[in-house]
Design an enzyme around this catalytic site. Structure first.
Site, PDB file in Angstrom:
ATOM      1  N   THR A 211      -3.661  -1.871   8.535  1.00 15.05           N
ATOM      2  CA  THR A 211      -4.990  -1.733   7.934  1.00 15.05           C
ATOM      3  C   THR A 211      -6.085  -1.913   8.992  1.00 15.05           C
ATOM      4  OG1 THR A 211      -4.063  -2.675   5.911  1.00 15.05           O
ATOM      5  CG2 THR A 211      -6.472  -2.601   6.063  1.00 15.05           C
ATOM      6  N   ASN A 212      -7.093  -1.083   8.937  1.00 11.88           N
ATOM      7  CA  ASN A 212      -8.207  -1.142   9.898  1.00 11.88           C
ATOM      8  C   ASN A 212      -9.399  -1.930   9.369  1.00 11.88           C
ATOM      9  OD1 ASN A 212      -7.613   0.256  12.353  1.00 11.88           O
ATOM     10  ND2 ASN A 212      -7.369   2.117  11.131  1.00 11.88           N
TER      11      ASN A 212
ATOM     12  N   GLY B 148       0.862  -1.190   0.000  1.00 12.60           N
ATOM     13  CA  GLY B 148       0.000   0.000   0.000  1.00 12.60           C
ATOM     14  C   GLY B 148       0.894   1.234   0.000  1.00 12.60           C
ATOM     15  N   ALA B 149       0.811   1.994  -1.090  1.00 13.53           N
ATOM     16  CA  ALA B 149       1.660   3.195  -1.200  1.00 13.53           C
ATOM     17  C   ALA B 149       0.819   4.457  -1.033  1.00 13.53           C
ATOM     18  CB  ALA B 149       2.395   3.196  -2.536  1.00 13.53           C
ATOM     19  N   GLY B 150      -0.266   4.336  -0.261  1.00 15.39           N
ATOM     20  CA  GLY B 150      -1.095   5.511   0.048  1.00 15.39           C
ATOM     21  C   GLY B 150      -0.444   6.313   1.164  1.00 15.39           C
ATOM     22  N   HIS B 151      -1.272   7.045   1.888  1.00 18.17           N
ATOM     23  CA  HIS B 151      -0.722   7.957   2.903  1.00 18.17           C
ATOM     24  C   HIS B 151       0.092   7.234   3.977  1.00 18.17           C
ATOM     25  CE1 HIS B 151      -3.849  10.735   1.307  1.00 18.17           C
ATOM     26  NE2 HIS B 151      -2.852  11.567   1.488  1.00 18.17           N
ATOM     27  N   VAL B 152      -0.494   6.175   4.554  1.00 11.28           N
ATOM     28  CA  VAL B 152       0.210   5.488   5.641  1.00 11.28           C
ATOM     29  C   VAL B 152       1.433   4.752   5.088  1.00 11.28           C
ATOM     30  CG1 VAL B 152       0.047   3.735   7.448  1.00 11.28           C
ATOM     31  CG2 VAL B 152      -1.905   5.230   7.004  1.00 11.28           C
TER      32      VAL B 152
ATOM     33  N   HIS C 170      -7.972  -1.414  19.015  1.00 12.54           N
ATOM     34  CA  HIS C 170      -7.766  -0.090  18.421  1.00 12.54           C
ATOM     35  C   HIS C 170      -9.115   0.440  17.956  1.00 12.54           C
ATOM     36  CE1 HIS C 170      -5.659   3.122  16.526  1.00 12.54           C
ATOM     37  NE2 HIS C 170      -5.904   2.725  15.290  1.00 12.54           N
TER      38      HIS C 170
HETATM   39  N1  APR Z   1      -3.020  -4.299  -3.146  1.00 11.66           N
HETATM   40  C1  APR Z   1      -2.153  -3.298  -2.959  1.00 11.66           C
HETATM   41  N2  APR Z   1      -2.529  -2.028  -2.644  1.00 11.66           N
HETATM   42  C2  APR Z   1      -3.846  -1.807  -2.504  1.00 11.66           C
HETATM   43  C3  APR Z   1      -4.820  -2.821  -2.672  1.00 11.66           C
HETATM   44  C4  APR Z   1      -4.362  -4.115  -3.007  1.00 11.66           C
HETATM   45  N3  APR Z   1      -5.207  -5.148  -3.179  1.00 11.66           N
HETATM   46  N4  APR Z   1      -6.043  -2.270  -2.464  1.00 11.66           N
HETATM   47  C5  APR Z   1      -5.850  -0.975  -2.171  1.00 11.66           C
HETATM   48  N5  APR Z   1      -4.519  -0.681  -2.200  1.00 11.66           N
HETATM   49  C6  APR Z   1      -3.850   0.599  -1.963  1.00 11.66           C
HETATM   50  C7  APR Z   1      -4.530   1.762  -2.660  1.00 11.66           C
HETATM   51  O1  APR Z   1      -4.232   1.804  -4.039  1.00 11.66           O
HETATM   52  C8  APR Z   1      -3.942   2.955  -1.890  1.00 11.66           C
HETATM   53  O2  APR Z   1      -2.770   3.449  -2.515  1.00 11.66           O
HETATM   54  O3  APR Z   1      -3.889   0.958  -0.591  1.00 11.66           O
HETATM   55  C9  APR Z   1      -3.594   2.342  -0.522  1.00 11.66           C
HETATM   56  C10 APR Z   1      -4.373   2.956   0.622  1.00 11.66           C
HETATM   57  O4  APR Z   1      -3.967   4.276   0.735  1.00 11.66           O
HETATM   58  P1  APR Z   1      -4.905   5.451   1.268  1.00 11.66           P
HETATM   59  O5  APR Z   1      -6.206   5.403   0.568  1.00 11.66           O
HETATM   60  O6  APR Z   1      -4.092   6.708   1.246  1.00 11.66           O
HETATM   61  O7  APR Z   1      -5.193   5.012   2.785  1.00 11.66           O
HETATM   62  P2  APR Z   1      -4.231   5.233   4.047  1.00 11.66           P
HETATM   63  O8  APR Z   1      -4.526   6.531   4.672  1.00 11.66           O
HETATM   64  O9  APR Z   1      -2.832   4.910   3.665  1.00 11.66           O
HETATM   65  O10 APR Z   1      -4.799   4.109   5.048  1.00 11.66           O
HETATM   66  C11 APR Z   1      -4.565   2.737   4.771  1.00 11.66           C
HETATM   67  O11 APR Z   1      -4.342   2.175   7.102  1.00 11.66           O
HETATM   68  O12 APR Z   1      -4.665   3.366   9.081  1.00 11.66           O
HETATM   69  C12 APR Z   1      -5.235   2.471   8.170  1.00 11.66           C
HETATM   70  O13 APR Z   1      -7.601   2.936   8.309  1.00 11.66           O
HETATM   71  C13 APR Z   1      -6.462   3.030   7.493  1.00 11.66           C
HETATM   72  O14 APR Z   1      -7.224   0.950   6.560  1.00 11.66           O
HETATM   73  C14 APR Z   1      -6.563   2.156   6.259  1.00 11.66           C
HETATM   74  C15 APR Z   1      -5.093   1.892   5.922  1.00 11.66           C
END
Ligand code: APR
Length: 311
Positions: free
Chosen positions: A119-120, A9-13, A175
């Site tokens: 992930t939550n 997951g390369a999103g925010h977290v 959590h």
């Molecule tokens: N495989 C790989 N990456 C994935 C998949 C998958 N099957 N499905 C979704 N993603 C990626 C998305 O493309 C996105 O880049 O997960 C990333 C999630 O990033 P954000 O939407 O920015 O979410 P974020 O704030 O990082 O939170 C992620 O952490 O704290 C917890 O509750 C929060 O469950 C959430 C998780």
């Protein structure tokens, strides 16, 4: 040889965790996501920042699990974040599918890895990761307590106008809204906050800690917290890879500790090269024990909703 840390997951977290792990030079980092180009772009940007600070870690972005093979640690962040008005539990089914898919793939190529789940809903997603990977409980750990106690420490520091460095806070439980912040074990320069603050201020700090994630979600409106969660994951990676035997609050699968069995819940654990080396049991009052049991029951309720084919 350098250690290999994959962040799913390369999103925010994920990006925050990856960047902190790289800057702390804990090893080489692989950042993987389903969105094409995005992890590659973020990883390249991070690497291009490394001559400036400087730090010496390779950072690779990818969409291919082959690049993650042989990871020592995997930080799982893929999945949906909350929107205003949602609880973490509302994410259960969507994120369960994502965690199942990602951990199923990662476990094949990195059978010796330690998994850190973010992930939550956190505690339930840890259980998905444990079942799907088949890894022992020592190597499937959830990041929550470090974040929750960091929030509580921040609020204590704000309230007493002291350095955050002087604060220590203790948060047990799942959590979620049922987490159990323990004032008795929360201190400023070693002095319990119960000696420093009136009960109504302590209650306010506890309440704000419980709702700390929701406070950020309400302000951001488009997602949830990531600076503190990402850095908390890096602290766990540091404790494990550097075999620190460090006691940190984490979500661990309990087998009778605190009188709780077969569920994840936040407790103090000792982290080292083997992952969870020990669950630390502290003495609880009757009320604290009851609150921890309620919190564990809330996690079990989610686990009971898992589809049968998860095992
Ligand atoms: N495989 C790989 N990456 C994935 C998949 C998958 N099957 N499905 C979704 N993603 C990626 C998305 O493309 C996105 O880049 O997960 C990333 C999630 O990033 P954000 O939407 O920015 O979410 P974020 O704030 O990082 O939170 C992620 O952490 O704290 C917890 O509750 C929060 O469950 C959430 C998780």
């Amino acid at each position: 040889m350098r250690k290999k840390i994959t962040v799913i997951g390369a999103g925010h977290v994920g990006e925050t965790a990856a960047y902190n792990i790289a800057r702390l030079e804990l090893g080489d980092v692989v950042l993987i996501d389903i969105v094409e180009g995005m992890p590659q772009g973020k990883a390249l940007d991070m690497f291009e920042s490394s001559p400036i600070f400087p730090f010496d870690s390779k950072i690779t972005g990818t969409n291919d699990y082959a690049d993650t093979a042989g990871s020592d640690i995997v930080v799982m962040t893929a999945g949906l974040p909350r929107k205003p008005g949602m609880s973490r539990d509302d994410l259960l089914f969507k994120n369960l599918t994502i965690v199942k898919d990602c951990i199923g793939r990662i476990a094949k190529g990195s059978p010796e890895a330690t998994l850190i789940v973010i992930t939550n809903p956190l505690d339930a997603m840890c259980e998905v990761a444990r079942r799907v990977s088949g890894f022992p409980r020592e190597r499937v750990i959830g990041m929550a307590g470090i974040l929750d106690s960091a929030r509580m420490r921040s609020f204590i520091a704000m309230e007493l106008n002291v350095s955050v460095e002087n604060t220590h806070a203790f948060v047990l439980g799942g959590h979620g809204d049922s987490m159990v912040p323990l004032a008795r074990y929360s201190t400023v320069a070693g002095i319990p906050i119960t000696h420093l603050l009136p009960q109504d201020r302590i209650d306010a700090i506890i309440e704000r800690t419980r709702k700390g994630g929701g406070e950020i979600v309400a302000l951001l409106k488009t997602g949830s917290a990531y600076y503190a969660p990402g850095l908390a994951a890096a602290q766990m990676v540091d404790a494990i890879l550097n075999d620190k035997h460090k006691i940190l609050p984490c979500a661990a699968f309990l087998k009778g500790e605190y009188g709780i069995s077969d569920t994840y819940v936040g407790v103090p654990v000792q982290l080292g090269r083997k992952g969870v080396e020990k669950v630390i049991e502290i003495e609880l009052t009757e009320d604290e024990r009851a609150a921890l049991n309620r919190s564990a029951d809330a996690v079990k309720e989610l686990i009971e909703k898992f589809p049968k084919d998860l095992g």
